[in-house]
Design a protein around this motif. Sequence first.
Motif, PDB file in Angstrom:
ATOM      1  N   THR A  51      70.724  22.170  29.206  1.00 62.73           N
ATOM      2  CA  THR A  51      70.413  23.501  29.740  1.00 62.73           C
ATOM      3  C   THR A  51      71.392  24.557  29.226  1.00 62.73           C
ATOM      4  O   THR A  51      70.998  25.689  28.921  1.00 62.73           O
ATOM      5  CB  THR A  51      70.421  23.461  31.279  1.00 62.73           C
ATOM      6  N   VAL A  52      72.655  24.202  29.133  1.00 63.53           N
ATOM      7  CA  VAL A  52      73.655  25.131  28.587  1.00 63.53           C
ATOM      8  C   VAL A  52      73.337  25.454  27.134  1.00 63.53           C
ATOM      9  O   VAL A  52      73.415  26.620  26.708  1.00 63.53           O
ATOM     10  CB  VAL A  52      75.079  24.531  28.715  1.00 63.53           C
ATOM     11  N   ILE A  53      72.948  24.440  26.366  1.00 65.34           N
ATOM     12  CA  ILE A  53      72.562  24.661  24.969  1.00 65.34           C
ATOM     13  C   ILE A  53      71.356  25.593  24.899  1.00 65.34           C
ATOM     14  O   ILE A  53      71.295  26.514  24.072  1.00 65.34           O
ATOM     15  CB  ILE A  53      72.251  23.315  24.276  1.00 65.34           C
ATOM     16  N   ALA A  54      70.381  25.374  25.788  1.00 64.95           N
ATOM     17  CA  ALA A  54      69.191  26.230  25.828  1.00 64.95           C
ATOM     18  C   ALA A  54      69.560  27.667  26.179  1.00 64.95           C
ATOM     19  O   ALA A  54      68.998  28.628  25.617  1.00 64.95           O
ATOM     20  CB  ALA A  54      68.184  25.684  26.841  1.00 64.95           C
ATOM     21  N   PHE A  55      70.502  27.828  27.104  1.00 64.05           N
ATOM     22  CA  PHE A  55      70.941  29.165  27.504  1.00 64.05           C
ATOM     23  C   PHE A  55      71.599  29.888  26.332  1.00 64.05           C
ATOM     24  O   PHE A  55      71.358  31.086  26.108  1.00 64.05           O
ATOM     25  CB  PHE A  55      71.920  29.047  28.675  1.00 64.05           C
ATOM     26  N   ILE A  56      72.413  29.172  25.578  1.00 62.17           N
ATOM     27  CA  ILE A  56      73.089  29.784  24.417  1.00 62.17           C
ATOM     28  C   ILE A  56      72.100  30.080  23.308  1.00 62.17           C
ATOM     29  O   ILE A  56      72.127  31.158  22.696  1.00 62.17           O
ATOM     30  CB  ILE A  56      74.209  28.843  23.907  1.00 62.17           C
ATOM     31  N   ALA A  57      71.185  29.122  23.041  1.00 67.11           N
ATOM     32  CA  ALA A  57      70.210  29.307  21.960  1.00 67.11           C
ATOM     33  C   ALA A  57      69.216  30.406  22.266  1.00 67.11           C
ATOM     34  O   ALA A  57      68.773  31.138  21.371  1.00 67.11           O
ATOM     35  CB  ALA A  57      69.473  27.992  21.714  1.00 67.11           C
ATOM     36  N   ASN A  58      68.841  30.520  23.573  1.00 67.39           N
ATOM     37  CA  ASN A  58      67.931  31.578  24.021  1.00 67.39           C
ATOM     38  C   ASN A  58      66.598  31.553  23.265  1.00 67.39           C
ATOM     39  O   ASN A  58      66.099  32.577  22.825  1.00 67.39           O
ATOM     40  CB  ASN A  58      68.603  32.948  23.881  1.00 67.39           C
ATOM     41  N   LYS A  59      66.029  30.347  23.103  1.00 73.76           N
ATOM     42  CA  LYS A  59      64.729  30.185  22.462  1.00 73.76           C
ATOM     43  C   LYS A  59      63.807  29.414  23.404  1.00 73.76           C
ATOM     44  O   LYS A  59      64.257  28.519  24.129  1.00 73.76           O
ATOM     45  CB  LYS A  59      64.865  29.428  21.140  1.00 73.76           C
ATOM     46  N   LYS A  60      62.511  29.736  23.337  1.00 79.15           N
ATOM     47  CA  LYS A  60      61.560  29.126  24.261  1.00 79.15           C
ATOM     48  C   LYS A  60      61.514  27.613  24.109  1.00 79.15           C
ATOM     49  O   LYS A  60      61.446  26.884  25.106  1.00 79.15           O
ATOM     50  CB  LYS A  60      60.165  29.717  24.053  1.00 79.15           C
ATOM     51  N   SER A  61      61.544  27.113  22.880  1.00 83.74           N
ATOM     52  CA  SER A  61      61.454  25.669  22.658  1.00 83.74           C
ATOM     53  C   SER A  61      62.620  24.940  23.329  1.00 83.74           C
ATOM     54  O   SER A  61      62.441  23.883  23.943  1.00 83.74           O
ATOM     55  CB  SER A  61      61.434  25.363  21.161  1.00 83.74           C
ATOM     56  N   TYR A  62      63.814  25.516  23.215  1.00 82.52           N
ATOM     57  CA  TYR A  62      64.991  24.917  23.847  1.00 82.52           C
ATOM     58  C   TYR A  62      64.873  24.983  25.375  1.00 82.52           C
ATOM     59  O   TYR A  62      65.271  24.045  26.082  1.00 82.52           O
ATOM     60  CB  TYR A  62      66.269  25.631  23.398  1.00 82.52           C
ATOM     61  N   SER A  63      64.336  26.078  25.871  1.00 79.78           N
ATOM     62  CA  SER A  63      64.177  26.241  27.322  1.00 79.78           C
ATOM     63  C   SER A  63      63.176  25.239  27.882  1.00 79.78           C
ATOM     64  O   SER A  63      63.347  24.716  28.989  1.00 79.78           O
ATOM     65  CB  SER A  63      63.737  27.667  27.651  1.00 79.78           C
ATOM     66  N   LEU A  64      62.113  24.952  27.103  1.00 75.75           N
ATOM     67  CA  LEU A  64      61.137  23.952  27.536  1.00 75.75           C
ATOM     68  C   LEU A  64      61.755  22.553  27.563  1.00 75.75           C
ATOM     69  O   LEU A  64      61.454  21.749  28.454  1.00 75.75           O
ATOM     70  CB  LEU A  64      59.915  23.968  26.611  1.00 75.75           C
ATOM     71  N   ILE A  65      62.623  22.279  26.608  1.00 78.08           N
ATOM     72  CA  ILE A  65      63.335  20.993  26.615  1.00 78.08           C
ATOM     73  C   ILE A  65      64.218  20.907  27.855  1.00 78.08           C
ATOM     74  O   ILE A  65      64.292  19.867  28.517  1.00 78.08           O
ATOM     75  CB  ILE A  65      64.172  20.824  25.329  1.00 78.08           C
ATOM     76  N   ALA A  66      64.889  22.021  28.190  1.00 77.36           N
ATOM     77  CA  ALA A  66      65.727  22.053  29.392  1.00 77.36           C
ATOM     78  C   ALA A  66      64.870  21.842  30.640  1.00 77.36           C
ATOM     79  O   ALA A  66      65.274  21.133  31.575  1.00 77.36           O
ATOM     80  CB  ALA A  66      66.478  23.373  29.484  1.00 77.36           C
ATOM     81  N   LEU A  67      63.685  22.442  30.669  1.00 79.19           N
ATOM     82  CA  LEU A  67      62.772  22.254  31.801  1.00 79.19           C
ATOM     83  C   LEU A  67      62.355  20.788  31.896  1.00 79.19           C
ATOM     84  O   LEU A  67      62.313  20.219  32.994  1.00 79.19           O
ATOM     85  CB  LEU A  67      61.544  23.146  31.638  1.00 79.19           C
ATOM     86  N   PHE A  68      62.073  20.176  30.756  1.00 75.66           N
ATOM     87  CA  PHE A  68      61.689  18.761  30.710  1.00 75.66           C
ATOM     88  C   PHE A  68      62.780  17.884  31.336  1.00 75.66           C
ATOM     89  O   PHE A  68      62.512  17.045  32.202  1.00 75.66           O
ATOM     90  CB  PHE A  68      61.442  18.355  29.253  1.00 75.66           C
TER      91      PHE A  68
END
Length: 627
Positions: A576-593
């Motif tokens: 989730t921290v990586i997704a927050f830094i990357a700020n991309k939808k694909s990363y956010s969906l992985i964090a949601l998963f």
Amino acid sequence: MKKIFLTLCSVFVALLFWYYLGAKAILKDDSNSFSKLQCVSYAPFAKDESPFLFDKGLVISEENVRNDLKLLSKYTTCIRTYSTVGLEMVPKIAREFNLQMLMGAWVSSDEKQTKDEISTLIKLVNENPEVVRAVIVGNEVLLRGDISDKKLYEYIKEVKSALPNTKVTYADVWEFWIKHPSIKEVTDFVTIHILPYWEDDPMNINESIKHLAEVRHEVEGILGTSDILIGETGWPSEGRMREDALPSKINQAKFVRDFVSLAQEKNWNYNIIEAYDQPWKRASEGAVGGFWGLFDKDRLDKNVFAGDVSNFPNYKYLAFGSLVLILAFSLLLRNKDISTKKIFLFSVVNTSFAILYMLQVEQYNIIARNYLEFSWAIIVLLTQIFVYYFMLSYIIKEKRTDVIPSILFYLASFIAFILTMNLAFNGRYENFEIYGFIILAISFIWLYKNQYEKLNFGKFEKILALVLLIGSIITIYNETFLNIFSNIWIILALVFAYILNKGTNKNISLCDLKSLAIYTLVFAAIFIGFKYGFVSNKALATQCNLDSSSLSCGIKDLMGAAVYFGYIGFITILVTVIAFIANKKSYSLIALFFSVGSLILTNTFLGSISFLIAVYLLTKDETKSLN
């Protein structure tokens, strides 16, 4: 004068409340007929010790064990132990105080550890035959699924062959004796655990003794023997309610006193769990796990055997805390020219909140066991005290204006969300932190009344409302309507869901959440299938007990450890921290998963935080455009 009079009334009501709760609502000493208990479970760990510290060099203090057994010898003639390795000095000290032992060997899936336990058991029995009343090979092994019944059978036979002059038994929850009756063939007597609080269908205190008697009679009939030891029975003095089974100091004393009287009447053999509160058990059993002792963690008498018992023995301190809050917040009335109606309302709210706040303080004082939990308690209590202040400030304001920062509502909502997810997906060991949240729910409903449109919430808040609703439904299913604390919590969670939904921008509908809802449901389905089809698959567990060398068993063990030790949650936070830094939808969906997986796999605390962040990342751009 009105202000002073109503403030004094508030003080009087609060003091009367605590006096009744602490000094009057008690169990009176009924002068028990028994002088000593037959046997009591004993774990020789001080309040900061645990069996998990043996690998880190823990050495049990002989002096502490001697002090423990000296105290217990006044109340019992026997102790039950669960392990031998590291506790080799116990039989020698038991002899000093004329105590006999039900000596246990810890049996687990670790074959080397089990062999060490059994060899140490045999050695200790041969050295102390006059001390050992019987040996217990394994404790709830079948319940945990650590080994197969065939392997357990072999271990018991090994001990019986080595100790032909000693009685040998195995201990487990009563249902597992019925499921595995063949174990009786190799034991000298049957040892069953009957814990009405922990039953799949929990018993309330008034039905518990009757239920226990019925269970013992049922087991006797099915197994065809009356040679039965009730190896564990008791009641917790603190912890969360399960359906209508309520832990409390009064209920613990009532259960033990009533049970011992019945056991004497029926001539039953029994062992009470347990001698001293064991805080280390709270890590795996929740707060309730640490409060089964007849004495507390400091070896102070809880008056379980005799004497008056209060659920709030420290009520004077709690009353003083309420008094301080009432008087401190009453200072807000200084130099305020307000109506009698407002002064009365102020006093009612101030009195109620002061009592509720101290009840919450007391709950955290009981359940918080480490720096992380104390930090959580401080965050929650600070949030509640600020809302408490703003609520009272609002009452005495001359004009209706916004008086509460939105950050407090968001913080309170996030905390309520985390607690609701904990209860929904890992509720067996979680607590109902209702008292302070009653303050929050009442305050926010009052403060936001007829002003919901000003909140202008977006998709993020709408989703939180929906998930809070779903979590509440799951909690109702898990807890049933018998649990008063659960019912109150559900109402509180629904208050937050109502405000989040009511304050959402009218242009947002459920259809706008369709995409995110589908992702969440698909992820949930994947992890539910994974959990019940693999991680918690009983058929696979049985197969792995017989042969653990397969790849699937290795993965299953790895996943079990990752869930138990919370590694899934830590991985989820990292993603989730990586997704927050990357700020991309694909990363956010992985964090949601991963966050949905964390919730389903019971790593709920970190999973809830990750879910909040992931949903925020997936909705923040749309929310900005609406605002």
